[in-house]
Scaffold this motif. Structure first.
Motif, mmCIF file in Angstrom:
data_model
loop_
_atom_site.group_PDB
_atom_site.id
_atom_site.type_symbol
_atom_site.label_atom_id
_atom_site.label_comp_id
_atom_site.label_asym_id
_atom_site.label_seq_id
_atom_site.Cartn_x
_atom_site.Cartn_y
_atom_site.Cartn_z
ATOM 1 N N ASP A 31 46.396 45.486 19.667
ATOM 2 C CA ASP A 31 46.366 44.801 20.962
ATOM 3 C C ASP A 31 47.622 45.092 21.769
ATOM 4 N N TYR A 32 48.760 45.148 21.091
ATOM 5 C CA TYR A 32 50.032 45.435 21.763
ATOM 6 C C TYR A 32 50.001 46.828 22.396
ATOM 7 N N LEU A 37 49.354 50.303 27.221
ATOM 8 C CA LEU A 37 48.705 51.418 27.910
ATOM 9 C C LEU A 37 48.082 51.018 29.243
ATOM 10 N N VAL A 38 47.665 49.766 29.382
ATOM 11 C CA VAL A 38 47.007 49.360 30.618
ATOM 12 C C VAL A 38 47.976 48.796 31.650
ATOM 13 N N PHE A 46 55.320 57.082 31.315
ATOM 14 C CA PHE A 46 54.928 58.190 30.446
ATOM 15 C C PHE A 46 55.444 59.506 31.013
ATOM 16 N N LYS A 47 55.308 59.689 32.312
ATOM 17 C CA LYS A 47 55.774 60.907 32.977
ATOM 18 C C LYS A 47 57.275 61.087 32.768
#
Length: 58
Positions: A31-32, A37-38, A46-47
């Protein structure tokens, strides 16, 4: 919309850190990770991480 499975190989130390962060929030590691990610800023973060990694190893 279907679902897919994502399998990751994670260093033990990193997994322990993720477990700690997840536990603080009363969440499972899965879940973490999904919540991370959302996040709205995930793409930008991330970039930046990819650019720093390329600079470090490049």
């Amino acid at each position: 919309m279907g679902t897919d499975v994502l399998s990751l190989r994670i260093d033990g130390e990193l997994l322990d850190r993720m477990r700690t962060h997840a536990a603080r929030r009363g969440m499972t590691v899965q879940d973490y990770v999904i919540r991370t990610l959302v996040r709205e800023d995930f793409d930008e973060r991330f970039k930046v991480a990819v650019e720093r990694t390329e600079k470090f190893y490049g």
